[in-house]
Design a protein around this motif. Structure first.
Motif, mmCIF file in Angstrom:
data_model
loop_
_atom_site.group_PDB
_atom_site.id
_atom_site.type_symbol
_atom_site.label_atom_id
_atom_site.label_comp_id
_atom_site.label_asym_id
_atom_site.label_seq_id
_atom_site.Cartn_x
_atom_site.Cartn_y
_atom_site.Cartn_z
ATOM 1 N N LYS A 83 0.813 -1.206 0.146
ATOM 2 C CA LYS A 83 0.056 -0.063 0.047
ATOM 3 C C LYS A 83 0.669 1.277 0.111
ATOM 4 O O LYS A 83 0.558 2.243 -0.703
ATOM 5 C CB LYS A 83 -0.852 0.075 1.331
ATOM 6 C CG LYS A 83 -1.798 1.270 1.308
ATOM 7 C CD LYS A 83 -2.676 1.245 2.642
ATOM 8 C CE LYS A 83 -3.378 2.631 2.590
ATOM 9 N NZ LYS A 83 -4.478 2.447 3.941
ATOM 10 N N ASN A 84 1.832 1.347 0.642
ATOM 11 C CA ASN A 84 2.576 2.673 1.088
ATOM 12 C C ASN A 84 3.867 2.789 0.450
ATOM 13 O O ASN A 84 4.372 3.921 0.365
ATOM 14 C CB ASN A 84 2.525 2.763 2.585
ATOM 15 C CG ASN A 84 1.434 2.628 3.267
ATOM 16 O OD1 ASN A 84 0.427 3.591 3.150
ATOM 17 N ND2 ASN A 84 1.351 2.047 4.263
ATOM 18 N N LYS A 99 -4.574 6.749 -4.310
ATOM 19 C CA LYS A 99 -6.116 6.517 -4.612
ATOM 20 C C LYS A 99 -6.257 5.028 -4.777
ATOM 21 O O LYS A 99 -7.190 4.434 -4.456
ATOM 22 C CB LYS A 99 -6.713 7.494 -5.198
ATOM 23 C CG LYS A 99 -8.156 7.298 -5.366
ATOM 24 C CD LYS A 99 -8.590 8.349 -6.312
ATOM 25 C CE LYS A 99 -10.233 8.236 -6.578
ATOM 26 N NZ LYS A 99 -10.765 8.938 -7.469
ATOM 27 N N TYR A 100 -5.545 4.477 -5.478
ATOM 28 C CA TYR A 100 -5.949 3.152 -6.247
ATOM 29 C C TYR A 100 -4.736 2.057 -5.883
ATOM 30 O O TYR A 100 -4.450 1.321 -6.587
ATOM 31 C CB TYR A 100 -5.546 3.536 -7.960
ATOM 32 C CG TYR A 100 -6.810 4.367 -8.272
ATOM 33 C CD1 TYR A 100 -7.962 3.990 -8.459
ATOM 34 C CD2 TYR A 100 -6.299 5.695 -8.728
ATOM 35 C CE1 TYR A 100 -8.959 4.827 -9.038
ATOM 36 C CE2 TYR A 100 -7.211 6.634 -9.318
ATOM 37 C CZ TYR A 100 -8.685 5.985 -9.241
ATOM 38 O OH TYR A 100 -9.472 6.904 -9.898
ATOM 39 N N TYR A 101 -4.219 2.355 -4.647
ATOM 40 C CA TYR A 101 -3.291 1.133 -4.189
ATOM 41 C C TYR A 101 -3.898 -0.199 -4.181
ATOM 42 O O TYR A 101 -2.934 -1.339 -4.386
ATOM 43 C CB TYR A 101 -2.922 1.525 -2.715
ATOM 44 C CG TYR A 101 -3.764 1.384 -1.596
ATOM 45 C CD1 TYR A 101 -4.007 0.177 -1.014
ATOM 46 C CD2 TYR A 101 -4.790 2.330 -1.128
ATOM 47 C CE1 TYR A 101 -4.912 0.108 0.235
ATOM 48 C CE2 TYR A 101 -5.776 2.135 -0.167
ATOM 49 C CZ TYR A 101 -5.743 1.085 0.286
ATOM 50 O OH TYR A 101 -6.678 0.854 1.386
ATOM 51 N N LYS A 102 -5.190 -0.250 -4.176
ATOM 52 C CA LYS A 102 -5.662 -1.661 -4.047
ATOM 53 C C LYS A 102 -5.700 -2.313 -5.582
ATOM 54 O O LYS A 102 -5.917 -3.682 -5.649
ATOM 55 C CB LYS A 102 -7.007 -1.643 -3.677
ATOM 56 C CG LYS A 102 -7.164 -1.651 -2.203
ATOM 57 C CD LYS A 102 -8.667 -1.762 -1.644
ATOM 58 C CE LYS A 102 -8.780 -1.331 -0.115
ATOM 59 N NZ LYS A 102 -10.147 -1.579 0.272
ATOM 60 N N LYS A 181 10.566 -8.451 3.817
ATOM 61 C CA LYS A 181 9.667 -8.338 4.849
ATOM 62 C C LYS A 181 8.455 -7.734 4.064
ATOM 63 O O LYS A 181 8.384 -6.359 3.998
ATOM 64 C CB LYS A 181 9.959 -7.955 6.167
ATOM 65 C CG LYS A 181 11.064 -8.513 6.839
ATOM 66 C CD LYS A 181 11.743 -7.871 8.199
ATOM 67 C CE LYS A 181 12.665 -8.359 8.751
ATOM 68 N NZ LYS A 181 13.109 -8.023 9.986
ATOM 69 N N TYR A 182 7.363 -8.381 3.810
ATOM 70 C CA TYR A 182 6.355 -7.910 3.023
ATOM 71 C C TYR A 182 5.089 -7.668 3.891
ATOM 72 O O TYR A 182 4.735 -8.315 4.707
ATOM 73 C CB TYR A 182 5.966 -8.984 2.023
ATOM 74 C CG TYR A 182 5.147 -8.806 0.811
ATOM 75 C CD1 TYR A 182 5.791 -8.670 -0.428
ATOM 76 C CD2 TYR A 182 3.882 -8.483 1.000
ATOM 77 C CE1 TYR A 182 4.858 -8.224 -1.487
ATOM 78 C CE2 TYR A 182 3.115 -8.135 -0.125
ATOM 79 C CZ TYR A 182 3.735 -7.890 -1.528
ATOM 80 O OH TYR A 182 2.937 -7.747 -2.770
ATOM 81 N N THR A 183 4.656 -6.478 3.563
ATOM 82 C CA THR A 183 3.130 -6.047 4.387
ATOM 83 C C THR A 183 2.141 -6.096 3.102
ATOM 84 O O THR A 183 2.393 -5.129 2.169
ATOM 85 C CB THR A 183 3.398 -4.652 5.039
ATOM 86 O OG1 THR A 183 4.712 -4.765 6.116
ATOM 87 C CG2 THR A 183 2.017 -4.356 5.678
ATOM 88 N N ASP A 184 1.320 -6.737 3.272
ATOM 89 C CA ASP A 184 0.034 -6.758 2.312
ATOM 90 C C ASP A 184 -1.034 -5.707 2.885
ATOM 91 O O ASP A 184 -1.049 -4.992 3.548
ATOM 92 C CB ASP A 184 -0.456 -8.293 2.145
ATOM 93 C CG ASP A 184 -0.853 -8.407 0.757
ATOM 94 O OD1 ASP A 184 -1.307 -7.595 -0.005
ATOM 95 O OD2 ASP A 184 -0.912 -9.605 0.264
ATOM 96 N N PHE A 185 -2.073 -5.642 1.943
ATOM 97 C CA PHE A 185 -3.105 -4.799 2.045
ATOM 98 C C PHE A 185 -3.794 -4.660 3.338
ATOM 99 O O PHE A 185 -4.307 -3.729 3.965
ATOM 100 C CB PHE A 185 -4.095 -4.853 0.964
ATOM 101 C CG PHE A 185 -3.703 -4.692 -0.595
ATOM 102 C CD1 PHE A 185 -2.769 -3.550 -0.813
ATOM 103 C CD2 PHE A 185 -4.151 -5.162 -1.849
ATOM 104 C CE1 PHE A 185 -2.249 -3.226 -2.012
ATOM 105 C CE2 PHE A 185 -3.541 -4.791 -2.949
ATOM 106 C CZ PHE A 185 -2.765 -3.645 -3.088
ATOM 107 N N ASN A 186 -4.060 -6.049 3.611
ATOM 108 C CA ASN A 186 -4.826 -6.605 4.898
ATOM 109 C C ASN A 186 -3.963 -6.239 6.209
ATOM 110 O O ASN A 186 -4.189 -6.851 7.337
ATOM 111 C CB ASN A 186 -5.370 -7.773 4.700
ATOM 112 C CG ASN A 186 -4.356 -8.878 4.484
ATOM 113 O OD1 ASN A 186 -3.221 -8.793 4.538
ATOM 114 N ND2 ASN A 186 -4.972 -9.958 4.059
ATOM 115 N N LYS A 187 -2.829 -5.712 6.127
ATOM 116 C CA LYS A 187 -1.673 -5.683 7.142
ATOM 117 C C LYS A 187 -0.976 -6.944 7.426
ATOM 118 O O LYS A 187 -0.414 -7.131 8.219
ATOM 119 C CB LYS A 187 -2.049 -4.998 8.176
ATOM 120 C CG LYS A 187 -2.622 -3.382 7.985
ATOM 121 C CD LYS A 187 -2.962 -2.643 9.257
ATOM 122 C CE LYS A 187 -3.480 -1.124 8.789
ATOM 123 N NZ LYS A 187 -3.818 -0.381 10.039
#
Length: 297
Positions: A83-84, A99-102, A181-187
């Motif tokens: 996302k970030n 706005k469109y990270y998803k 170390k991966y952080t996905d949309f759902n944290k």
């Protein structure tokens, strides 16, 4: 936002034969686009959103628009937030990312914002190798994508060449594995290995298509050029370009794709190199002459 006159852009896309059902991979110099459209506001987020919707309207419900948001920092920093994490492939993608990270695809290094009829399919691609045979680059070829650039020569957006180098297993690159170390949309957090076709640092400083390759693309109408009020625009058919390049690479020829040896940046003048003045000078010629007439002797 006040009404923007897009007639000039519509004319360019019409000449490029971009229409309903087209699939386009887009590179945009958003500041230059703002000047062309006489966009007075400092809110470039609005302009980026407007331009995305303009392109989606052109290709329609059956078409697709893909925008790179590559994050090269994930390799040395060993972390990625889907996302970030900002991209390093242009301001246009980063403006849209908020706005469109998803709509961002999975690979931490070579990710894309994907919109259109096949966006769900592209989002499901979970390739470990950024440039491997099952990566999104294969889909872009299979689905006959056109690379469209507004404000720069298409070679600045031709990361696709590294996929072709990987397919042909060029000797100046190798598949490098890195842990993230991966952080996905759902944290959701996890650690995973990924790879990409990296330069052999002691051998290769930079690799790309050659000036001869560029001339061939124009000779056979694989590439096209249009000019509007100090904005240079290019189209390259990725599938046709790939066929020409792969045929050369598989013969171990350096005529169409080559590399600059480490420590010899000034010696190889055949490669279109983003890091020196070769691409800049080519773009300048387009701006000054409005078009280039190549001699194909």
């Amino acid at each position: 936002m006040s009404k923007i006159n897009t007639n000039q852009l519509l004319n360019v896309l019409k000449k490029f034969k971009i229409k309903k059902g087209s699939n386009i991979y887009v590179g945009v110099e958003i500041i230059m686009l703002a000047k062309l459209l006489n966009y007075k506001s400092k809110n470039l987020y609005q302009l980026a959103d407007f331009f995305l919707k303009f392109l989606l309207d052109i290709v329609g419900k059956t078409g697709n628009v893909v925008i790179p948001v590559f994050n090269l920092d994930c390799v040395p920093k060993k972390k990625f937030d889907r996302k970030n994490s900002q991209g390093q492939s242009g301001l246009f993608g980063n403006l849209l990312l908020k706005k469109y990270y998803k709509f961002r695809t999975r690979h931490p290094m070579y990710s894309f914002l994907v919109f259109g009829s096949k966006s769900r399919e592209y989002m499901k691609v979970n390739n470990q190798n950024a440039t491997g045979k099952n990566s999104l680059w294969k889909h872009f070829n299979d689905d006959n994508f056109e690379l469209i650039t507004f404000g720069h020569h298409y070679v600045r957006s031709l990361t696709h060449v590294h996929y072709l180098e990987d397919l042909s297993n060029t000797k100046y690159r190798y598949n490098k594995t890195f842990k993230v170390k991966y952080t996905d949309f759902n944290k959701k957090k996890f650690t995973s290995n990924y790879s990409f076709f990296a330069r052999k640092l002691g051998l290769c400083e930079f690799s790309s298509i050659t000036k001869k390759c560029d001339r061939i693309f124009f000779k056979y109408n694989i590439a096209k050029f249009e000019y509007i009020n100090n904005l240079i625009c290019f189209k390259l058919n990725l599938k046709k370009a790939s066929n020409v390049i792969l045929k050369s690479l598989n013969k171990n020829s350096k005529k169409l794709v080559s590399f600059i040896k480490t420590g010899e940046e000034s010696k190889n003048k055949t490669v279109l190199n983003n890091d020196d003045r070769s691409v800049f000078n080519l773009e300048k010629k387009y701006l000054l002459k409005k078009k280039i007439i190549y001699s194909f002797k």
